[in-house]
Write a protein that holds these residues in place. Sequence first.
Motif, PDB file in Angstrom:
ATOM      1  N   ASN A 170       0.837  -1.208   0.000  1.00  0.00           N
ATOM      2  CA  ASN A 170       0.000   0.000   0.000  1.00  0.00           C
ATOM      3  C   ASN A 170       0.868   1.252   0.000  1.00  0.00           C
ATOM      4  O   ASN A 170       0.603   2.217  -0.738  1.00  0.00           O
ATOM      5  CB  ASN A 170      -0.923   0.001   1.216  1.00  0.00           C
ATOM      6  N   LEU A 171       1.926   1.265   0.827  1.00  0.00           N
ATOM      7  CA  LEU A 171       2.832   2.413   0.868  1.00  0.00           C
ATOM      8  C   LEU A 171       3.492   2.634  -0.492  1.00  0.00           C
ATOM      9  O   LEU A 171       3.644   3.773  -0.946  1.00  0.00           O
ATOM     10  CB  LEU A 171       3.909   2.198   1.936  1.00  0.00           C
ATOM     11  N   PHE A 172       3.876   1.548  -1.133  1.00  0.00           N
ATOM     12  CA  PHE A 172       4.494   1.625  -2.458  1.00  0.00           C
ATOM     13  C   PHE A 172       3.544   2.284  -3.458  1.00  0.00           C
ATOM     14  O   PHE A 172       3.963   3.078  -4.312  1.00  0.00           O
ATOM     15  CB  PHE A 172       4.870   0.215  -2.911  1.00  0.00           C
ATOM     16  N   SER A 173       2.259   1.965  -3.325  1.00  0.00           N
ATOM     17  CA  SER A 173       1.272   2.474  -4.279  1.00  0.00           C
ATOM     18  C   SER A 173       0.946   3.947  -4.085  1.00  0.00           C
ATOM     19  O   SER A 173       0.257   4.545  -4.918  1.00  0.00           O
ATOM     20  CB  SER A 173      -0.024   1.652  -4.175  1.00  0.00           C
ATOM     21  N   LEU A 174       1.437   4.557  -2.983  1.00  0.00           N
ATOM     22  CA  LEU A 174       1.174   5.978  -2.752  1.00  0.00           C
ATOM     23  C   LEU A 174       1.693   6.850  -3.887  1.00  0.00           C
ATOM     24  O   LEU A 174       1.156   7.937  -4.128  1.00  0.00           O
ATOM     25  CB  LEU A 174       1.837   6.426  -1.442  1.00  0.00           C
ATOM     26  N   GLN A 175       2.733   6.390  -4.578  1.00  0.00           N
ATOM     27  CA  GLN A 175       3.337   7.227  -5.616  1.00  0.00           C
ATOM     28  C   GLN A 175       2.373   7.526  -6.757  1.00  0.00           C
ATOM     29  O   GLN A 175       2.532   8.534  -7.451  1.00  0.00           O
ATOM     30  CB  GLN A 175       4.608   6.560  -6.149  1.00  0.00           C
ATOM     31  N   TRP A 176       1.377   6.681  -6.974  1.00  0.00           N
ATOM     32  CA  TRP A 176       0.390   6.981  -8.020  1.00  0.00           C
ATOM     33  C   TRP A 176      -1.056   7.002  -7.493  1.00  0.00           C
ATOM     34  O   TRP A 176      -1.970   7.324  -8.222  1.00  0.00           O
ATOM     35  CB  TRP A 176       0.488   5.989  -9.176  1.00  0.00           C
ATOM     36  N   ASP A 177      -1.245   6.670  -6.224  1.00  0.00           N
ATOM     37  CA  ASP A 177      -2.597   6.672  -5.655  1.00  0.00           C
ATOM     38  C   ASP A 177      -2.541   7.277  -4.252  1.00  0.00           C
ATOM     39  O   ASP A 177      -2.330   6.572  -3.270  1.00  0.00           O
ATOM     40  CB  ASP A 177      -3.141   5.236  -5.601  1.00  0.00           C
ATOM     41  N   PRO A 178      -2.704   8.604  -4.115  1.00  0.00           N
ATOM     42  CA  PRO A 178      -2.527   9.255  -2.814  1.00  0.00           C
ATOM     43  C   PRO A 178      -3.562   8.854  -1.772  1.00  0.00           C
ATOM     44  O   PRO A 178      -3.375   9.132  -0.581  1.00  0.00           O
ATOM     45  CB  PRO A 178      -2.648  10.750  -3.161  1.00  0.00           C
ATOM     46  N   ARG A 179      -4.628   8.179  -2.187  1.00  0.00           N
ATOM     47  CA  ARG A 179      -5.675   7.790  -1.234  1.00  0.00           C
ATOM     48  C   ARG A 179      -5.594   6.308  -0.855  1.00  0.00           C
ATOM     49  O   ARG A 179      -6.487   5.810  -0.178  1.00  0.00           O
ATOM     50  CB  ARG A 179      -7.053   8.098  -1.827  1.00  0.00           C
ATOM     51  N   VAL A 180      -4.531   5.628  -1.274  1.00  0.00           N
ATOM     52  CA  VAL A 180      -4.488   4.176  -1.081  1.00  0.00           C
ATOM     53  C   VAL A 180      -4.510   3.781   0.399  1.00  0.00           C
ATOM     54  O   VAL A 180      -5.074   2.748   0.760  1.00  0.00           O
ATOM     55  CB  VAL A 180      -3.243   3.570  -1.791  1.00  0.00           C
ATOM     56  N   MET A 181      -3.929   4.614   1.276  1.00  0.00           N
ATOM     57  CA  MET A 181      -3.894   4.255   2.694  1.00  0.00           C
ATOM     58  C   MET A 181      -5.262   4.382   3.362  1.00  0.00           C
ATOM     59  O   MET A 181      -5.440   3.939   4.498  1.00  0.00           O
ATOM     60  CB  MET A 181      -2.869   5.123   3.431  1.00  0.00           C
TER      61      MET A 181
END
Length: 292
Positions: A170-181
């Motif tokens: 999930n943290l990795f995906s923050l770079q393209w999805d700021p709401r992932v957390m």
Amino acid sequence: EAAAWLSAARAARVASLERGGCGRSSNRLARLSDGSRACVRYGINPEQIQGEALSYHLAGVLGMQERLPPMALALVEARGRQWEPVREELRGSHWAEGAVVSLTRWVDNLTAVVAPAPWGAEAGAGRRLQPLSAGELGGLPPSQLVELVQWSDLILFDYLTANFDRLVSNLFSLQWDPRVMRRATSNLLRAPDGGLVFMDNEAGLVHGYRLLAMWDPYNEPLLRSVCVFREGTARRVAELHRRRSAAAELHRRYRAREPLWARLGFLSERQAELLQARVDFVHRHIAQCRAQ
């Protein structure tokens, strides 16, 4: 309870195999002859099943095995007693004869889990993860403290196993999805009693150790963001550090509790060294938290 289920599952026959509900398309939901259900995981390669099994038993070494559903290994034998009732289903599964699969107890009524602060709010805002201060902890009700130490167990466990397929992904995906957390955490669910359930640990210890360079830039800051630990977890880490016995204790437990352990083998010498090094790192971090 886990021991009773494992004993029954090893003795039971597989009454049916169904698609869906257990992750990737090669997995199946099994109904066993004793009336229970289990997810049967067929790894893309054997090291994924090895990682699942070793992660389960490492949780036992750490004193947090109740967070993982009971898991046993099984040998796929179409003409064997265990699998004979589903011989036709096996033909359609494309599982290799003689493959080792994992049987994981099916748990009912699980719900999705969203990461709490600081991991949700702090990471979602793009700020560096920071441990909660003593003042912040002092103001939390017991229910939230219970929640936090479950998350710290999870983060510590995933650091030791280098499992990137949960909060780290999930943290990795923050770079393209700021709401992932703010969305559900991968491979983590909540039981009706409020306890977190660590699902699908096949990336741990073997696959994860091969990819440390890619995932430790996320795993390590996540561990450093935690400064509240369950006393029992910290004590077990300290013992494994002092005795330098992490791999030895894991090996002993694995051999004693898993009859098929030799089919998959154990950690390589290098992987065993990495496990001990990561235990030592966690121990130093807990000591730094105490010093603060």
